[in-house]
Write a protein that holds these residues in place. Structure first.
Motif, PDB file in Angstrom:
ATOM      1  N   ALA A  39       0.882  -1.131   0.047  1.00 29.71           N
ATOM      2  CA  ALA A  39       0.153   0.040   0.062  1.00 29.71           C
ATOM      3  C   ALA A  39       0.747   1.304   0.032  1.00 29.71           C
ATOM      4  O   ALA A  39       0.620   2.126  -0.714  1.00 29.71           O
ATOM      5  CB  ALA A  39      -1.052   0.072   1.273  1.00 29.71           C
ATOM      6  N   TYR A  40       1.879   1.249   0.681  1.00 31.08           N
ATOM      7  CA  TYR A  40       2.645   2.302   0.852  1.00 31.08           C
ATOM      8  C   TYR A  40       3.699   2.389  -0.442  1.00 31.08           C
ATOM      9  O   TYR A  40       3.948   3.792  -1.049  1.00 31.08           O
ATOM     10  CB  TYR A  40       3.496   2.366   2.233  1.00 31.08           C
ATOM     11  N   GLU A  41       4.156   1.404  -0.977  1.00 30.38           N
ATOM     12  CA  GLU A  41       4.940   1.504  -2.352  1.00 30.38           C
ATOM     13  C   GLU A  41       3.804   1.963  -3.377  1.00 30.38           C
ATOM     14  O   GLU A  41       4.410   2.948  -4.285  1.00 30.38           O
ATOM     15  CB  GLU A  41       5.243   0.032  -2.818  1.00 30.38           C
ATOM     16  N   THR A  42       2.711   1.707  -3.364  1.00 30.41           N
ATOM     17  CA  THR A  42       1.681   2.212  -4.245  1.00 30.41           C
ATOM     18  C   THR A  42       1.416   3.835  -3.994  1.00 30.41           C
ATOM     19  O   THR A  42       1.407   4.428  -4.979  1.00 30.41           O
ATOM     20  CB  THR A  42       0.439   1.413  -4.301  1.00 30.41           C
ATOM     21  N   LYS A  43       1.360   4.188  -2.975  1.00 32.43           N
ATOM     22  CA  LYS A  43       1.381   5.550  -2.334  1.00 32.43           C
ATOM     23  C   LYS A  43       2.566   6.338  -2.751  1.00 32.43           C
ATOM     24  O   LYS A  43       2.363   7.511  -3.661  1.00 32.43           O
ATOM     25  CB  LYS A  43       1.231   5.676  -1.011  1.00 32.43           C
ATOM     26  N   ALA A  44       3.847   5.718  -2.565  1.00 27.78           N
ATOM     27  CA  ALA A  44       4.969   6.536  -3.289  1.00 27.78           C
ATOM     28  C   ALA A  44       4.958   6.553  -4.653  1.00 27.78           C
ATOM     29  O   ALA A  44       5.400   7.583  -5.078  1.00 27.78           O
ATOM     30  CB  ALA A  44       6.163   5.764  -2.831  1.00 27.78           C
ATOM     31  N   ASN A  73       2.388   6.615  -6.908  1.00 27.63           N
ATOM     32  CA  ASN A  73       1.442   7.824  -7.418  1.00 27.63           C
ATOM     33  C   ASN A  73       1.774   8.956  -6.966  1.00 27.63           C
ATOM     34  O   ASN A  73       1.559  10.070  -7.634  1.00 27.63           O
ATOM     35  CB  ASN A  73       0.218   7.277  -6.733  1.00 27.63           C
ATOM     36  N   LEU A  74       2.536   9.166  -5.629  1.00 22.78           N
ATOM     37  CA  LEU A  74       2.886  10.461  -5.446  1.00 22.78           C
ATOM     38  C   LEU A  74       4.063  10.911  -6.402  1.00 22.78           C
ATOM     39  O   LEU A  74       3.952  12.100  -6.944  1.00 22.78           O
ATOM     40  CB  LEU A  74       3.852  10.421  -3.916  1.00 22.78           C
ATOM     41  N   LEU A  75       4.957   9.934  -6.881  1.00 26.58           N
ATOM     42  CA  LEU A  75       6.048  10.606  -7.898  1.00 26.58           C
ATOM     43  C   LEU A  75       5.539  10.908  -9.093  1.00 26.58           C
ATOM     44  O   LEU A  75       5.859  11.633  -9.584  1.00 26.58           O
ATOM     45  CB  LEU A  75       7.205   9.554  -7.767  1.00 26.58           C
ATOM     46  N   LYS A  76       4.697   9.966  -9.640  1.00 22.88           N
ATOM     47  CA  LYS A  76       4.242  10.164 -10.751  1.00 22.88           C
ATOM     48  C   LYS A  76       3.034  11.241 -10.980  1.00 22.88           C
ATOM     49  O   LYS A  76       3.389  11.888 -11.898  1.00 22.88           O
ATOM     50  CB  LYS A  76       3.166   8.923 -11.130  1.00 22.88           C
ATOM     51  N   LEU A 125      13.672   3.999 -15.534  1.00 20.79           N
ATOM     52  CA  LEU A 125      12.732   4.822 -14.550  1.00 20.79           C
ATOM     53  C   LEU A 125      11.493   4.487 -14.677  1.00 20.79           C
ATOM     54  O   LEU A 125      10.713   4.353 -13.538  1.00 20.79           O
ATOM     55  CB  LEU A 125      13.011   6.353 -14.957  1.00 20.79           C
ATOM     56  N   ASN A 126      11.013   4.106 -15.762  1.00 19.02           N
ATOM     57  CA  ASN A 126       9.727   3.697 -16.012  1.00 19.02           C
ATOM     58  C   ASN A 126       9.460   2.621 -15.205  1.00 19.02           C
ATOM     59  O   ASN A 126       8.392   2.228 -14.510  1.00 19.02           O
ATOM     60  CB  ASN A 126       9.298   3.293 -17.634  1.00 19.02           C
ATOM     61  N   ASN A 127      10.314   1.606 -15.308  1.00 19.10           N
ATOM     62  CA  ASN A 127      10.003   0.071 -14.688  1.00 19.10           C
ATOM     63  C   ASN A 127      10.043   0.121 -13.106  1.00 19.10           C
ATOM     64  O   ASN A 127       9.332  -0.163 -12.520  1.00 19.10           O
ATOM     65  CB  ASN A 127      11.193  -0.805 -15.262  1.00 19.10           C
ATOM     66  N   LYS A 128      11.219   0.944 -12.714  1.00 25.20           N
ATOM     67  CA  LYS A 128      11.243   1.524 -11.378  1.00 25.20           C
ATOM     68  C   LYS A 128      10.126   2.173 -10.682  1.00 25.20           C
ATOM     69  O   LYS A 128       9.844   1.464  -9.729  1.00 25.20           O
ATOM     70  CB  LYS A 128      12.591   2.172 -11.050  1.00 25.20           C
ATOM     71  N   ARG A 139       6.809  -0.146 -10.601  1.00 25.22           N
ATOM     72  CA  ARG A 139       7.019  -1.206  -9.399  1.00 25.22           C
ATOM     73  C   ARG A 139       6.693  -0.595  -8.184  1.00 25.22           C
ATOM     74  O   ARG A 139       6.085  -1.146  -7.359  1.00 25.22           O
ATOM     75  CB  ARG A 139       8.342  -1.973  -9.527  1.00 25.22           C
ATOM     76  N   GLY A 140       7.244   0.662  -7.842  1.00 26.39           N
ATOM     77  CA  GLY A 140       6.836   1.318  -6.957  1.00 26.39           C
ATOM     78  C   GLY A 140       7.934   1.034  -5.322  1.00 26.39           C
ATOM     79  O   GLY A 140       7.791   1.434  -4.545  1.00 26.39           O
ATOM     80  N   GLY A 141       8.605   0.050  -5.702  1.00 29.95           N
ATOM     81  CA  GLY A 141       9.855  -0.677  -4.730  1.00 29.95           C
ATOM     82  C   GLY A 141      10.968   0.262  -4.700  1.00 29.95           C
ATOM     83  O   GLY A 141      11.881  -0.471  -4.626  1.00 29.95           O
ATOM     84  N   PHE A 142      10.939   1.555  -4.787  1.00 28.47           N
ATOM     85  CA  PHE A 142      12.205   2.205  -4.979  1.00 28.47           C
ATOM     86  C   PHE A 142      12.605   2.880  -3.568  1.00 28.47           C
ATOM     87  O   PHE A 142      11.716   3.080  -2.380  1.00 28.47           O
ATOM     88  CB  PHE A 142      12.187   3.323  -5.905  1.00 28.47           C
ATOM     89  N   THR A 143      13.883   3.344  -3.246  1.00 25.56           N
ATOM     90  CA  THR A 143      14.249   3.949  -1.890  1.00 25.56           C
ATOM     91  C   THR A 143      13.826   5.175  -1.739  1.00 25.56           C
ATOM     92  O   THR A 143      13.449   5.905  -2.708  1.00 25.56           O
ATOM     93  CB  THR A 143      15.587   3.832  -1.745  1.00 25.56           C
ATOM     94  N   ALA A 144      13.733   5.565  -0.292  1.00 26.47           N
ATOM     95  CA  ALA A 144      13.610   6.990   0.030  1.00 26.47           C
ATOM     96  C   ALA A 144      14.341   7.882  -0.711  1.00 26.47           C
ATOM     97  O   ALA A 144      14.203   9.055  -1.181  1.00 26.47           O
ATOM     98  CB  ALA A 144      13.446   7.094   1.485  1.00 26.47           C
ATOM     99  N   ALA A 145      15.770   7.365  -0.864  1.00 24.93           N
ATOM    100  CA  ALA A 145      16.837   8.257  -1.337  1.00 24.93           C
ATOM    101  C   ALA A 145      16.446   8.575  -2.799  1.00 24.93           C
ATOM    102  O   ALA A 145      16.694   9.630  -3.295  1.00 24.93           O
ATOM    103  CB  ALA A 145      18.106   7.606  -1.219  1.00 24.93           C
ATOM    104  N   PHE A 146      16.041   7.528  -3.668  1.00 24.04           N
ATOM    105  CA  PHE A 146      15.533   7.747  -4.859  1.00 24.04           C
ATOM    106  C   PHE A 146      14.369   8.731  -5.044  1.00 24.04           C
ATOM    107  O   PHE A 146      14.299   9.595  -5.800  1.00 24.04           O
ATOM    108  CB  PHE A 146      15.237   6.336  -5.567  1.00 24.04           C
ATOM    109  N   LEU A 147      13.527   8.327  -4.205  1.00 21.74           N
ATOM    110  CA  LEU A 147      12.215   9.391  -4.351  1.00 21.74           C
ATOM    111  C   LEU A 147      12.953  10.914  -3.854  1.00 21.74           C
ATOM    112  O   LEU A 147      12.349  11.724  -4.759  1.00 21.74           O
ATOM    113  CB  LEU A 147      11.146   9.062  -3.140  1.00 21.74           C
ATOM    114  N   ILE A 148      13.639  11.123  -3.082  1.00 18.10           N
ATOM    115  CA  ILE A 148      14.030  12.422  -2.429  1.00 18.10           C
ATOM    116  C   ILE A 148      14.885  12.846  -3.789  1.00 18.10           C
ATOM    117  O   ILE A 148      14.642  14.224  -4.315  1.00 18.10           O
ATOM    118  CB  ILE A 148      14.709  12.638  -1.448  1.00 18.10           C
ATOM    119  N   GLN A 149      15.722  12.080  -4.358  1.00 22.98           N
ATOM    120  CA  GLN A 149      16.513  12.615  -5.742  1.00 22.98           C
ATOM    121  C   GLN A 149      15.610  12.952  -6.668  1.00 22.98           C
ATOM    122  O   GLN A 149      15.803  14.105  -7.368  1.00 22.98           O
ATOM    123  CB  GLN A 149      17.520  11.518  -6.192  1.00 22.98           C
ATOM    124  N   CYS A 150      14.418  12.451  -7.139  1.00 21.85           N
ATOM    125  CA  CYS A 150      13.494  12.649  -8.090  1.00 21.85           C
ATOM    126  C   CYS A 150      12.943  13.818  -7.890  1.00 21.85           C
ATOM    127  O   CYS A 150      12.814  14.850  -8.743  1.00 21.85           O
ATOM    128  CB  CYS A 150      12.475  11.609  -8.420  1.00 21.85           C
TER     129      CYS A 150
END
Length: 81
Positions: free
Chosen positions: A11-16, A18-21, A50-53, A56-67
């Motif tokens: 659920a949180y991976e999906t939220k992350a 969707n947030l990034l998208k 990037l599209n694949n990663k 999937r939604g299973g990326f790190t918090a560091a990757f999210l912040i970088q993006c």
């Protein structure tokens, strides 16, 4: 440690994801443009990776912040579901 198959983790991976998208779409940033922006800070990813990663939604918090930083996102609103 939460297991990958744990519904709460998913659920949180999906939220992350969707947030990034949503932030990418709001700013009109494509995966190719995101790849260029990430490369400028030393993160090497192709638009396909990037599209694949992100899908999937299973990326790190560091990757999210970088993006979020490279697309100029300064604030986030986490709405309750």
């Amino acid at each position: 440690m939460a297991a990958k198959a744990d519904p709460a983790t998913q659920a949180y991976e999906t939220k992350a994801k969707n947030l990034l998208k949503g932030e990418l779409k709001r700013r009109g940033v494509t995966y190719a443009q995101l790849a260029e922006k990430l490369a400028a800070i030393g993160v090497k990813e192709t638009d396909r990776n990037l599209n694949n990663k992100i899908s999937r939604g299973g990326f790190t918090a560091a990757f999210l912040i970088q993006c979020l930083e490279v697309i100029g996102c300064k604030t986030l609103h986490l709405d309750a579901d």
